[in-house]
Design a protein around this motif. Structure first.
Motif, short mmCIF file in Angstrom:
data_model
loop_
_atom_site.label_atom_id
_atom_site.label_comp_id
_atom_site.label_asym_id
_atom_site.label_seq_id
_atom_site.Cartn_x
_atom_site.Cartn_y
_atom_site.Cartn_z
N PRO A 51 0.80 -1.23 0.00
CA PRO A 51 0.00 0.00 0.00
C PRO A 51 0.83 1.28 0.00
N LEU A 52 2.08 1.20 0.45
CA LEU A 52 2.92 2.39 0.43
C LEU A 52 3.17 2.86 -1.00
N ILE A 53 3.04 1.94 -1.97
CA ILE A 53 3.24 2.28 -3.37
C ILE A 53 1.91 2.27 -4.14
N LEU A 54 1.05 1.31 -3.81
CA LEU A 54 -0.17 1.11 -4.59
C LEU A 54 -1.44 1.53 -3.88
N GLY A 55 -1.32 2.10 -2.68
CA GLY A 55 -2.51 2.42 -1.93
C GLY A 55 -3.18 1.15 -1.44
N ARG A 56 -4.43 1.22 -1.07
CA ARG A 56 -5.12 0.05 -0.52
C ARG A 56 -5.75 -0.80 -1.62
N VAL A 57 -4.98 -1.03 -2.69
CA VAL A 57 -5.47 -1.86 -3.79
C VAL A 57 -5.68 -3.30 -3.32
N PHE A 58 -4.92 -3.74 -2.32
CA PHE A 58 -5.13 -5.08 -1.76
C PHE A 58 -6.55 -5.20 -1.20
N CYS A 59 -7.01 -4.17 -0.52
CA CYS A 59 -8.33 -4.21 0.10
C CYS A 59 -9.44 -4.25 -0.94
N GLY A 60 -9.28 -3.51 -2.01
CA GLY A 60 -10.35 -3.40 -3.01
C GLY A 60 -10.35 -4.49 -4.07
N TRP A 61 -9.17 -5.06 -4.37
CA TRP A 61 -9.07 -5.95 -5.52
C TRP A 61 -8.56 -7.35 -5.21
N ILE A 62 -8.04 -7.59 -4.01
CA ILE A 62 -7.41 -8.88 -3.72
C ILE A 62 -8.02 -9.58 -2.52
N CYS A 63 -8.25 -8.87 -1.46
CA CYS A 63 -8.65 -9.44 -0.17
C CYS A 63 -9.84 -10.39 -0.28
N PRO A 64 -9.68 -11.67 0.11
CA PRO A 64 -10.81 -12.62 0.07
C PRO A 64 -11.98 -12.19 0.95
N PHE A 65 -11.69 -11.64 2.13
CA PHE A 65 -12.77 -11.21 3.01
C PHE A 65 -13.59 -10.11 2.34
N GLY A 66 -12.91 -9.23 1.62
CA GLY A 66 -13.61 -8.20 0.87
C GLY A 66 -14.52 -8.79 -0.19
N LEU A 67 -14.04 -9.86 -0.84
CA LEU A 67 -14.85 -10.55 -1.85
C LEU A 67 -16.10 -11.14 -1.22
N TYR A 68 -15.96 -11.77 -0.06
CA TYR A 68 -17.12 -12.36 0.61
C TYR A 68 -18.16 -11.29 0.91
N LEU A 136 1.12 -11.28 15.06
CA LEU A 136 1.03 -10.63 13.75
C LEU A 136 0.26 -11.45 12.73
N THR A 137 0.00 -12.72 13.04
CA THR A 137 -0.76 -13.54 12.09
C THR A 137 -2.17 -13.02 11.88
N ILE A 138 -2.64 -12.17 12.79
CA ILE A 138 -3.97 -11.60 12.61
C ILE A 138 -4.03 -10.72 11.36
N LEU A 139 -2.87 -10.20 10.92
CA LEU A 139 -2.82 -9.39 9.71
C LEU A 139 -3.06 -10.22 8.46
N LEU A 140 -2.87 -11.53 8.58
CA LEU A 140 -3.12 -12.43 7.45
C LEU A 140 -4.50 -13.07 7.51
N ALA A 141 -5.23 -12.82 8.57
CA ALA A 141 -6.54 -13.45 8.77
C ALA A 141 -7.53 -13.19 7.64
N PRO A 142 -7.55 -11.98 7.01
CA PRO A 142 -8.50 -11.78 5.91
C PRO A 142 -8.24 -12.68 4.72
N LEU A 143 -7.06 -13.31 4.65
CA LEU A 143 -6.73 -14.20 3.54
C LEU A 143 -7.31 -15.59 3.70
N GLU A 144 -7.86 -15.89 4.86
CA GLU A 144 -8.34 -17.24 5.13
C GLU A 144 -9.48 -17.60 4.18
N THR A 145 -9.30 -18.70 3.45
CA THR A 145 -10.30 -19.14 2.49
C THR A 145 -11.41 -19.93 3.19
N LEU A 146 -12.56 -20.03 2.52
CA LEU A 146 -13.68 -20.74 3.11
C LEU A 146 -13.41 -22.25 3.17
N ILE A 147 -12.59 -22.73 2.23
CA ILE A 147 -12.18 -24.13 2.23
C ILE A 147 -10.67 -24.19 2.42
#
Length: 303
Positions: A51-68, A136-147
């Motif tokens: 995000p320091l370079i691309l902004g919060r593009v991870f939140c809008g375009w990548i994050c699985p939790f965001g997709l759900y 710090l693993t909580i920072l990876l928690a949004p990546l958790e897949t449903l399966i």
């Protein structure tokens, strides 16, 4: 076929469909990454550093939790149920909770290095986020897949043979609450609450997700606001203050509407680009990378 035709004809949804497609592709990638041993510490650096370079593009375009949450919103719209608009003051308070959560993480991670005998040698634990770095693993928690294609040591919502059904933050909840039964209770409670709130409030969790805190910190310092190369830009002369950008924003960002012109710096924006897609005034809003326009608003009302 009808979805493809809708994508071609409706200019107000073309980018939104493309974003969902990108989220699905990244979800597949993340699923396969879970099959191999990944250096979690480096993954944290990538997610927080990008995000320091691309902004919060991870939140809008990548994050699985965001997709759900986006899929839940899609279901709500199909059922023709209106969403709730949070009061601006409450919305701001929820966004600020990210800093409290991030500060809480630091209070867990820092003491072993400040007051105990931890040395730089132990920083090797960071690669796997073990020992003092475990919080710090909580920072990876949004990546958790449903399966999950394996059985987590901390448990999951449901175990089926060699796979398990899970949900973002479930692993962290069950690992920290102690006891599988009580952990499952808190995990199910979290799932129910987030599903219910996300059904009525668009992108509810994004408002205080600690993973998106890095770009929020950058935007707190004037000298660092120019670092991200990917940013929104507004042409003040072409803006009529119609308010569409404010109404369509999933996380209720107001800076796009309030900003007179130029680059828009806000820690709340997830770069979903819904505001650019819906703005009916050509070239009023633009997505730029290093000053070059990648996408801009257009007069979809005339189509």
């Amino acid at each position: 076929m009808s979805i493809i035709l809708t994508w071609i004809k409706d200019k107000t949804k073309q980018l939104s469909y493309l974003r969902v497609l990108a989220q699905l592709l990244f979800l597949i990638v993340i699923f396969y990454l879970s099959l191999i041993e990944v250096w979690k510490g480096l993954l944290v650096i990538l997610i927080i550093g990008a995000p320091l370079i691309l902004g919060r593009v991870f939140c809008g375009w990548i994050c699985p939790f965001g997709l759900y949450m986006d899929l839940i919103s899609l279901l709500r719209r199909k059922l023709k149920i209106a969403h709730w608009i949070l009061p601006e003051k409450l919305n701001g308070i929820l966004h600020k909770l990210r800093y409290i959560i991030a500060l809480s993480l630091l209070t867990f991670v820092a003491p072993p290095f400040l007051f105990e005998s931890k040395s730089l040698i132990h920083l090797s634990e960071f690669i796997w986020l073990r020992g003092a770095f475990r919080p710090l693993t909580i920072l990876l928690a949004p990546l958790e897949t449903l399966i999950i294609p394996w059985i987590p040591p901390f448990g999951a919502l449901l175990e089926l043979g060699n796979v398990s059904l899970s949900y973002p933050y479930v692993g962290e909840i069950m690992a920290t609450t102690g006891g599988k039964e009580i952990g499952l209770f808190f995990a199910v409670t979290f799932v129910v609450l987030t599903l219910m709130t996300s059904f009525k409030v668009r992108r509810f969790w994004c408002r205080f997700c600690p993973t998106g805190v890095s770009i929020a910190v950058v935007n707190r310092f004037r000298l660092l606001r120019k670092i991200p190369l990917l940013r929104l830009n507004k042409n003040e002369e072409k803006c009529t203050k119609c308010g569409i950008c404010k109404r369509v924003c999933p996380v209720q960002v107001t800076e796009v509407y309030e900003k007179k012109g130029g680059d828009i710096s806000t820690s709340m924006c997830t770069l979903c680009l819904r505001c650019v897609e819906m703005c009916p005034y050509p070239d009023c809003l633009k997505l730029q990378f290093a000053g070059k326009t990648l996408f801009k608003s257009r007069n979809w009302l005339a189509s």
